[in-house]
Design a protein around this motif. Structure first.
Motif, PDB file in Angstrom:
ATOM      1  N   GLY A 154      -2.420   7.701  -4.622  1.00  0.00           N
ATOM      2  CA  GLY A 154      -2.097   6.585  -5.697  1.00  0.00           C
ATOM      3  C   GLY A 154      -3.082   6.598  -7.038  1.00  0.00           C
ATOM      4  N   TRP A 175      -5.128   8.630   7.300  1.00  0.00           N
ATOM      5  CA  TRP A 175      -4.418   8.239   5.964  1.00  0.00           C
ATOM      6  C   TRP A 175      -4.965   7.867   4.845  1.00  0.00           C
ATOM      7  CZ3 TRP A 175      -4.485   3.561   3.665  1.00  0.00           C
ATOM      8  CH2 TRP A 175      -5.142   2.525   4.424  1.00  0.00           C
ATOM      9  N   ILE A 208       0.694   3.994  -3.057  1.00  0.00           N
ATOM     10  CA  ILE A 208       0.264   5.535  -2.669  1.00  0.00           C
ATOM     11  C   ILE A 208       1.433   6.237  -3.408  1.00  0.00           C
ATOM     12  CG2 ILE A 208      -0.262   7.147  -0.883  1.00  0.00           C
ATOM     13  CD1 ILE A 208      -1.133   5.037   0.884  1.00  0.00           C
ATOM     14  N   GLY A 209       3.034   6.029  -3.001  1.00  0.00           N
ATOM     15  CA  GLY A 209       3.486   6.800  -3.444  1.00  0.00           C
ATOM     16  C   GLY A 209       4.225   6.460  -5.012  1.00  0.00           C
ATOM     17  N   SER A 266      -4.715   8.496   0.839  1.00  0.00           N
ATOM     18  CA  SER A 266      -4.050   7.497  -0.139  1.00  0.00           C
ATOM     19  C   SER A 266      -4.561   7.562  -1.415  1.00  0.00           C
ATOM     20  CB  SER A 266      -4.286   6.127   0.564  1.00  0.00           C
ATOM     21  OG  SER A 266      -5.744   6.133   0.169  1.00  0.00           O
ATOM     22  N   ASN A 269       2.247   8.820   1.158  1.00  0.00           N
ATOM     23  CA  ASN A 269       2.568   7.717   1.446  1.00  0.00           C
ATOM     24  C   ASN A 269       3.117   7.584   2.908  1.00  0.00           C
ATOM     25  OD1 ASN A 269       5.092   8.302   0.578  1.00  0.00           O
ATOM     26  ND2 ASN A 269       5.388   6.379  -0.964  1.00  0.00           N
ATOM     27  N   HIS A 303      -7.456   0.305  -1.321  1.00  0.00           N
ATOM     28  CA  HIS A 303      -8.066   1.115  -0.114  1.00  0.00           C
ATOM     29  C   HIS A 303      -9.643   1.378  -0.275  1.00  0.00           C
ATOM     30  CE1 HIS A 303      -3.844   2.463  -1.097  1.00  0.00           C
ATOM     31  NE2 HIS A 303      -3.959   2.105  -0.148  1.00  0.00           N
ATOM     32  N   SER A 317       0.909  -1.173   0.059  1.00  0.00           N
ATOM     33  CA  SER A 317       0.068  -0.092  -0.075  1.00  0.00           C
ATOM     34  C   SER A 317       0.955   1.265   0.019  1.00  0.00           C
ATOM     35  CB  SER A 317      -0.963  -0.038   1.227  1.00  0.00           C
ATOM     36  OG  SER A 317      -1.347   1.155   1.529  1.00  0.00           O
ATOM     37  N   TYR A 318       2.016   1.071   1.024  1.00  0.00           N
ATOM     38  CA  TYR A 318       2.926   2.285   1.098  1.00  0.00           C
ATOM     39  C   TYR A 318       3.638   2.466  -0.521  1.00  0.00           C
ATOM     40  CZ  TYR A 318       7.554   4.421   1.908  1.00  0.00           C
ATOM     41  OH  TYR A 318       8.469   5.224   1.709  1.00  0.00           O
TER      42      TYR A 318
END
Lengths: 650, 478
Positions: A256, A249, A157-158, A253, A170, A265, A153-154
């Protein structure tokens, strides 16, 4: 093929696809990357649906087996193993199906992106991680999956690494999830400490014996061990499933790419917390305190996050706040021990929310990646398939009778109504009001985007056309379950014996039993639902949205002016972001800066490290002079040393 | 003295090597300078033959020959076999170095082989007499080798210092031996141990003797404060000779310590333990701290040797079979590591230029990434960074002394190792992050390249699988 190999294949295929696409992402052509990952996920999905069929229709036996022992430390077995039962079967079917749809959709959505191969590698990796999470038979592997989905996910998102806001988002997601995961790992540690095992079955069997044990955390206050464990685990779920106050967050998110907003998400990863609590029902059932906590957090999220959705102008953010609100509904269901209803809503939500996101993505493609709804309008003329599917998703979301969301949401509201747990009164009003809010923001979005005046510029309008088939096909395939899955699944999931032995509910908490008595078939359920307040509230929301945004568009501006303070509160998202930014981010930066300049630079670097290095260097430069190079000095040293030893030892 | 053929069987390795070394010497005198490579090949062949002889005649228990002068046991077999391997590396590395200096003479190989014979006799000595013989044979060869480059002033100076101090140390050692003989009336290690066991031995005379004997030992090992020769000799000698002095003799010195302290004087363990603790702590401290101030890499490695000797002593201090095994493991690993270091130094040197100073290593990575990697592995192993084998050697020794409750000693050793890590890492930093001062390509013959790579990879290979060598070391003391 025996079941074990099937399960292993389901899990490992996406990993294989991810590895191939990821490790060779610089060399393989784009088409090969998507063929590899899509075929691996498709095969995995096919097998998952087969497993789903075995469990839901053929009453397959529960599979619980250790595959690999990583290590044994002080009697604690750290293992990789699978627990596959009806709950798992539902989850893997939903996860792999939505994942497959998103994979296909990505071909169209990301077609011009240079990180194409990398993206496919990530989403396949995500599928692997999510499968590890839901198929685990122990807490360690659960934690592995939990962190692995967080990592992906991190990364996603980035995904646009050059975009400042994406990096901020992220980082934010990562840090907020750290807070939740800190609670989660403390909870797992507490399980290991009090149960001496991380295996689900062992822990669940032992749980009743520990229901009277208590521990003191601070001062004299004594807490039930199970309450502490459950709340700590739920803190993890609050992070992952974005519950107040760890929800901050999720809206960010949306930086992304849209396919992952749909997959990670909305449909799957954020529901990991819901799944986890349902899986841990034997623990939660023993702690009414923890259940009340869960209930209140969920109810708060369900209502207040929905409100923010009304004032958002970014198409994805509206849906993101809607996701927060719907996750709140699921958590409420868990809180009143209607775990099955939570899972049911998780499933229906996965389909219609993925549908909404992907349809929104389709609009975004048409709008050349402009996401501001104020620039849209009357898009139904240009994108008919997107329009229809979006409408289906919206109807499912607001719980229009007959659509998937109607059944699951109605079940949750009735369950809350039937509950007598502390906090259920508050929760009931929250979820009820939430229905109105949901309908309001959903149709506000729908009307502004697809109806009304065309507000886009001429250039965009000229190019506005329906998206390619790789985009619309998943929309259609997701629209089907968004309509029918509720009606089909309500009876087996909520009222059948499907979750018997999987989800444990104490008789005094069993609110679904009340519903079960009143349930007389789907038709009756629908008719009954149309006479209940939720239906009228939804209609009210729909009508209000139509009236304010279609009939008298200038009215929304009037209301905004008149209720400016309220608008500002919502626009600032209740100030959570500012609060976190100032107090936590600012505070930790100040603390970090203090420790850095005072502790690190002066004390550690200056005195301890460089200081000792300098003094040793100085000492060294002195000592080296002993080595004079003169033979007689050397001989002298030897003789003196000899004499010293002689005096000492003789 | 009775004589039978089993004695020949037991001493076959030494006899074979003595014959082969003489043969190499003879052969060489008939060769033209251009045929020197034949001497080199003959030398390596000799090592191979003596390796096979030793391996074929290996023993499982301890056997004596020549009236208790000579002992053959598993420890001596393992140590000798590893010596052959180490010496083979020495000769391979030295060949290029000697040729470059224009001093490739057959005497180098012959002296090297005779030094090896001396070490083997030390390892298999069962009495002070044979031990002293082996010791002197080794020392005389080394004196000559240090002065091998006759026209080099620093070489002659180093040889002179080494010779005088060595003579002094030999004198002191002999004096100690005479004390022990005076007190017990015996020269054989087993007999001395037996006599001490029975009591009725003058304790003061024995203590006197012990101090002198330990001093001789410390000189041979190069432990502080009897280390003064080490930096000068390492620096002054040709690098090929430094590689020889810095590697195999440490293994022989370990054997000497085992024979004297453990075989002959076990009943005086309390005393020698304390002496060794003093020597070890001083060696660790001086070795590591002074190394930091060095700019000459050979000198730096000399101080590094001193600190490693401290670690070998730690294993002996433990006074347990685990401790001895760890000390032996450490000595073997260190010898191989040091060889790799010196071998790479020779590799970097060119015609008319010795790589001596630290800045000669700057930017090695640009000039030769593979050998920079090898050097890094060697330095990591010396510093004790996992997963190189040096880490496991240190771990084994520390584990052994912690088991006998000498925790403070372990902590001291670790602190000095941390200080020591600095100068190893500094070299790595220079190799990888500094600009090269010279861009000339590095040249070496194929066998040298092969040996260097093997040596460097052994650091990581043995590090990943340390249990094989470790279990060999443990089995000889079982």
């Amino acid at each position: 093929m025996d079941m074990k190999s099937i399960y292993l294949t389901i899990v490992l295929l996406p990993l294989l696809g991810a590895l191939i696409a990821g490790l060779t992402c610089r060399v393989i052509p784009r088409a090969l990357a998507h063929w590899i990952t899509i075929s691996s996920v498709a095969l995995s999905c096919g097998l998952s649906l087969y497993v789903g069929k075995l469990f839901l229709l053929d009453h397959q036996e529960v599979f619980n087996q250790t595959i690999y022992t990583w290590m044994v430390v002080d009697g604690l077995h750290l293992q990789v193993g699978f627990l596959v039962d009806t709950l798992t079967a539902v989850m893997i079917s939903v996860v792999t199906f939505v994942s497959l749809m998103v994979h296909i959709y990505t071909i169209g959505y990301m077609s011009h992106d240079e990180g194409y191969q990398r993206f496919f590698s990530y989403i396949a990796l995500f599928t692997f991680a999510m499968l590890m999470l839901v198929m685990s038979n122990n807490f360690l592997q659960l934690f592995f999956g939990w962190e692995a989905v967080g990592l992906v996910s991190y990364l996603l998102i980035g995904f646009y690494v050059k975009r400042e806001s994406a990096i901020f988002a992220n980082m934010k997601a990562f840090i907020v999830n750290r807070v939740g995961d800190f609670g989660f790992i403390l909870g797992i540690a507490a399980v290991a400490m009090y149960f001496g095992s991380l295996d689900y079955v062992e822990v669940f069997n032992k749980a009743p014996q520990l229901s009277d044990t208590s521990l003191s955390i601070m001062g004299d206050g004594s807490w039930s061990v199970l309450t502490v464990i459950c709340i700590l685990l739920f803190v993890g779920a609050m992070g992952k499933s974005a519950q107040v106050p760890l929800h901050v967050w999720l809206p960010d998110s949306m930086e992304g790419p849209t396919p992952i907003s749909a997959l990670i998400h909305a449909a799957t990863m954020v529901t990991a917390g819901i799944f986890m609590v349902a899986r841990m029902s034997p623990l939660y059932e023993l702690s009414p305190t923890a259940l009340s906590f869960v209930l209140i957090i969920g109810a708060t999220t369900a209502f207040f996050m929905g409100l923010i959705g009304i004032v958002q102008n970014d198409i994805k953010r509206v849906i993101a706040y809607s996701t927060l609100s719907q996750l709140g509904y699921m958590v409420v269901a868990l809180g009143v021990s209607a775990y099955a209803a939570g899972i049911f809503h998780l499933m229906t939500h996965a389909f219609f929310k993925a549908l909404l996101f992907l349809a929104a993505g389709s609009v975004i493609i048409g709008m050349h990646h402009d996401q501001d709804i104020r620039n849209m309008g009357n898009i139904r003329k240009y994108m008919p398939i997107t329009y229809v599917t979006f409408l289906i998703g919206t109807l499912a979301l607001i719980g229009f009778p007959g659509f998937a969301g109607f059944f699951s949401k109605d079940a949750i509201i009735s369950a809350v109504h039937a509950s007598s747990l502390a906090g259920s009164g508050y929760a009931y009003w929250m979820v009820l009001a939430g229905v109105f809010v949901t309908a309001l923001y959903s149709f506000r979005l729908f009307f502004i985007v697809f109806h009304g005046k065309e507000r886009m510029d001429d250039h965009t309008r000229e190019h506005l056309k329906e998206s390619p088939w790789v985009v619309t096909l998943p929309l259609i395939l997701l629209a089907i379950p968004s309509i029918f899955i509720g009606a089909l699944a309500i009876e087996p999931l909520l009222f059948g014996p499907l979750f018997e032995g999987v989800i444990k509910v104490l008789p005094q908490h069993d609110v679904l039993e009340t519903l079960r008595e009143e349930f007389h078939g789907i038709g009756a359920f629908v008719l009954h639902g149309m006479m209940e307040p939720p239906f009228w509230l939804a209609m009210g929301g729909l009508f209000t949205a139509w009236f304010v945004y279609m009939k008298k568009p200038q009215m929304s501006e009037d209301i905004k002016q008149r209720l400016l303070p309220l608008y500002n509160i919502l626009d600032n998202k209740y100030g959570f972001d500012d609060f976190n930014q100032k107090l936590f981010a600012g505070g930790s930066r100040a603390l970090g800066s203090l420790l850095w300049k005072g502790g690190d630079v002066v004390l550690i670097d200056g005195l301890a490290v460089n200081g000792s290095a300098k003094s040793i260097g100085w000492f060294s430069s002195i000592l080296r002079h002993i080595q004079t190079g003169y033979l007689y000095h050397y001989a002298m040293v030897m003789i003196v040393a000899l004499l010293a030893l002689l005096f000492w030892f003789v | 003295m009775s004589f039978d053929h089993t004695m020949l069987y037991l001493t076959a390795p030494e006899i074979t090597l003595a014959l082969l070394a003489s043969a190499v010497l003879l052969l060489d005198s008939f060769l033209k300078p251009s045929q020197r490579v034949l001497t080199y090949i003959a030398t390596l062949l000799s090592l191979l033959i003596v390796f096979m002889v030793t391996f074929a005649t290996h023993v499982d228990s301890s056997l004596m020959a020549f009236d208790g002068q000579y002992i053959r046991d598993p420890m001596s077999d393992v140590l000798k076999l590893s010596l052959f391997v180490l010496m083979a590396f020495v000769f391979v590395y030295a060949k290029d170095d000697l040729r470059r200096r224009g001093s490739e003479r057959g005497e180098f190989y012959a002296l090297g082989l005779f030094a090896l014979l001396g070490m083997m006799i030390m390892i298999s000595a069962a009495s002070f007499l044979s031990l002293y013989l082996g010791l002197e044979l080794l020392a005389l060869c080394l004196y000559a080798l240090v002065a091998f480059q006759r026209n080099s002033a620093s070489g002659s100076e180093a040889a002179m210092k080494y010779f005088v101090l060595g003579a002094l140390a030999s004198g002191l050692l002999l004096y100690g031996i005479s004390m022990v003989y005076g007190a017990t009336g015996q020269l054989g290690f087993a007999a001395i141990a037996e006599r001490l066991q029975q009591g009725q031995v003058d304790a003061v005379v024995m203590s006197f003797g012990l101090v002198f004997v330990v001093l001789g030992l410390a000189f041979k090992l190069g432990a502080v404060p009897f280390h003064m020769w080490v930096p000068d000799v390492y620096q002054g000698a040709p690098t090929s000779v430094t590689a020889l002095i810095g590697s195999a003799p440490k293994v022989a010195a370990f054997a000497m310590a085992m024979r004297i302290l453990v075989d002959a004087l076990p009943s005086m363990q309390e005393q020698w333990q304390l002496m060794l603790i003093i020597l070890a702590v001083l060696s660790l401290a001086v070795g590591n701290i002074v190394a930091i101030a060095q700019t000459n890499i050979k000198r730096m490695l000399a101080y590094s040797t001193i600190s490693h000797v401290g670690f070998i002593l730690l294993g002996l201090i433990a006074g347990t079979t685990v401790g001895y095994a760890s000390a032996m493991f450490y000595a073997l690993v260190y010898a191989l590591t040091a060889l790799g270091g010196f071998g790479l130094l020779m590799f970097i040197s060119r015609q008319g230029f010795d790589a001596e100073n630290l800045h000669d290593l700057k930017g090695l990575n640009e000039r030769s990434p593979w050998y920079a990697l090898m050097m890094m592995l060697v330095l990591f192993s010396m510093a004790g960074v996992p997963p190189t084998v040096g880490f496991f050697a240190k771990l084994a020794v520390l584990d052994a002394i912690i088991r006998v409750d000498l925790l403070w000693l372990a902590i001291t050793a670790v602190i000095f190792s941390v200080i020591g890590a600095f100068y190893y890492l500094r070299v790595i930093k220079m190799m990888y992050f500094d600009k090269a001062e010279c861009s000339e390509p590095l040249q070496a013959s194929t066998d040298t390249r092969f040996a260097l790579s093997l040596n460097g990879l052994a650091m990581i290979g043995l590090g990943i699988m340390p249990s094989a060598l470790m279990s060999v070391c443990a089995s000889v003391f079982a």
